[in-house]
Design an enzyme around this catalytic site. Structure first.
Site, PDB file in Angstrom:
ATOM      1  N   HIS A 215       0.820  -1.208   0.000  1.00 11.20           N
ATOM      2  CA  HIS A 215       0.000   0.000   0.000  1.00 11.20           C
ATOM      3  C   HIS A 215       0.857   1.261   0.000  1.00 11.20           C
ATOM      4  O   HIS A 215       0.628   2.177  -0.797  1.00 11.20           O
ATOM      5  CB  HIS A 215      -0.924  -0.003   1.212  1.00 11.20           C
ATOM      6  CG  HIS A 215      -1.736   1.248   1.350  1.00 11.20           C
ATOM      7  ND1 HIS A 215      -2.886   1.452   0.632  1.00 11.20           N
ATOM      8  CD2 HIS A 215      -1.541   2.359   2.095  1.00 11.20           C
ATOM      9  CE1 HIS A 215      -3.377   2.651   0.941  1.00 11.20           C
ATOM     10  NE2 HIS A 215      -2.585   3.220   1.825  1.00 11.20           N
ATOM     11  N   HIS A 257       3.450   6.143  -2.309  1.00 14.83           N
ATOM     12  CA  HIS A 257       4.143   7.319  -1.775  1.00 14.83           C
ATOM     13  C   HIS A 257       5.644   7.299  -2.015  1.00 14.83           C
ATOM     14  O   HIS A 257       6.352   8.125  -1.435  1.00 14.83           O
ATOM     15  CB  HIS A 257       3.882   7.441  -0.267  1.00 14.83           C
ATOM     16  CG  HIS A 257       2.442   7.606   0.087  1.00 14.83           C
ATOM     17  ND1 HIS A 257       1.750   8.776  -0.141  1.00 14.83           N
ATOM     18  CD2 HIS A 257       1.547   6.743   0.630  1.00 14.83           C
ATOM     19  CE1 HIS A 257       0.499   8.632   0.258  1.00 14.83           C
ATOM     20  NE2 HIS A 257       0.356   7.409   0.728  1.00 14.83           N
ATOM     21  N   LYS A 300      -4.508  10.200  -8.809  1.00 17.90           N
ATOM     22  CA  LYS A 300      -4.103  10.483  -7.429  1.00 17.90           C
ATOM     23  C   LYS A 300      -4.274  11.974  -7.213  1.00 17.90           C
ATOM     24  O   LYS A 300      -3.560  12.792  -7.800  1.00 17.90           O
ATOM     25  CB  LYS A 300      -2.645  10.079  -7.207  1.00 17.90           C
ATOM     26  CG  LYS A 300      -2.137  10.353  -5.786  1.00 17.90           C
ATOM     27  CD  LYS A 300      -2.744   9.376  -4.776  1.00 17.90           C
ATOM     28  CE  LYS A 300      -2.076   9.527  -3.394  1.00 17.90           C
ATOM     29  NZ  LYS A 300      -2.651   8.605  -2.397  1.00 17.90           N
TER      30      LYS A 300
END
Length: 329
Positions: A215, A257, A300
């Site tokens: 994730h 990220h 995003k």
């Protein structure tokens, strides 16, 4: 004998489904919106007030407590110990358009050029980088499909942990957590890291389809449903593609990220940089960038990333936050 009448208000009789008041250590039920037993910390599905109503006593009032000042001090130590970070000449970025808060949801490409103008890929030959990159093809991007973890992938996980634990940065983190009585040995710490980051959990339909590492650092896709079924841990859509870490939920990217991951996918033409809404205060690497992008058809809206840090810096810093402030990191 005298009879005493006890009048209870509705608030005394009713426990909100999103609260842990009166529910501490309640057995897990998939019907619950959130959970209040010890396992919820591991699976990231505690109610928001779990720590107010159910937090065990001990760390919060003893010398083993991790205060905000402690977090600031150890974070600065980790930053200084990031000897594998990029040098100013290793990376050149081109942020281009800075989006206002009202523009981040527009899904409009306002930057015609890629974000990365140049990356010195010799960085990727360093042991922690090389072992990190090997992990990036170990996951299916679509949630709801159970992960099949091979023996080779398990070896890659172990090798990454071995390499990061050789660094001064992770040794400092272990020393801090050992002093705070969180771990009795480095072996115990590494075992917890493996479970914390690579243990599989469900983000929907009960399948063991995600992990904390996937994730945060990689990326996934969930084109339908809201996920969240089952109690488990910390998440382009070209068929057969295996380079896929982050997640996509309801048509939008979640997670994802990591700057290395972004650079590699942008280089392949799978990620299209749109704009940025925040450029960090530092004048060297690692820096912080808030950005908008399209990942193989999925958007995003606001993603944040440390640009130019080593894999062990992110891995260590996020581990610290998770352990020191579980459920609030």
């Amino acid at each position: 004998p005298r009879t005493t009448l006890l009048f209870l208000s509705p608030a005394d009789l009713y426990t909100a489904p999103d609260s842990c008041k009166g529910r501490c250590e309640e057995p897990y039920s998939k019907e619950d919106e959130c959970h209040c037993n010890a396992e919820c910390e591991r699976y990231h599905n505690c109610c928001e007030d779990y720590y107010r109503h159910c937090r065990p006593v001990g760390f919060s009032s003893s010398r083993d407590a991790i205060a905000d000042e402690d977090l600031l001090h150890i974070s600065e130590q980790l930053y200084e110990a990031d000897h594998n970070k990029a040098r100013p000449t290793d990376i050149a970025i081109n942020p281009q358009y800075q989006a206002s808060p009202d523009e981040t949801g527009d899904q409009e490409d306002r930057s015609p050029q890629p974000l990365y103008k140049y990356v010195n890929e010799e960085l990727f030959s360093k042991p922690t980088y090389a072992s990190f990159i090997k992990l990036l093809d170990n996951y299916q991007r679509v949630t709801g499909r159970e992960e099949d973890v091979t023996a080779e992938e398990l070896r890659e996980q172990d090798n990454f942990l071995k390499e990061v634990m050789k660094t001064e940065l992770m040794k400092k983190l272990f020393a801090f957590l050992h002093k705070k009585n969180r771990y009795g040995s480095e072996q115990e710490f590494v075992a917890d890291l493996k479970e914390m980051w690579f243990g599989l959990y469900s983000r929907g339909d009960g399948e063991q389809d995600s992990s904390g590492f996937e994730h945060i650092f990689s990326g996934r896709a969930c084109t339908g449903g809201t996920g969240g079924a089952g109690q488990h841990q910390a998440g382009g859509l070209t068929p057969g593609s295996r380079l896929c870490l982050g997640e996509v939920k309801k048509g939008k990217v979640s997670g994802f990220h990591n700057w290395i991951r972004f650079y590699l996918l942008e280089k392949q033409g799978i990620v299209n940089y749109f704009s940025h809404n925040f450029n960090g205060p530092w004048d060297t690497y690692p820096d912080v960038l808030g950005l908008q992008f399209n990942w193989d058809g999925f958007y995003k809206e606001v993603g944040s990333a440390f640009i130019g840090c080593s894999p062990e810096f992110e891995f260590g810093l996020y581990t610290l936050c998770f352990i020191a402030r579980p459920g609030r990191a």
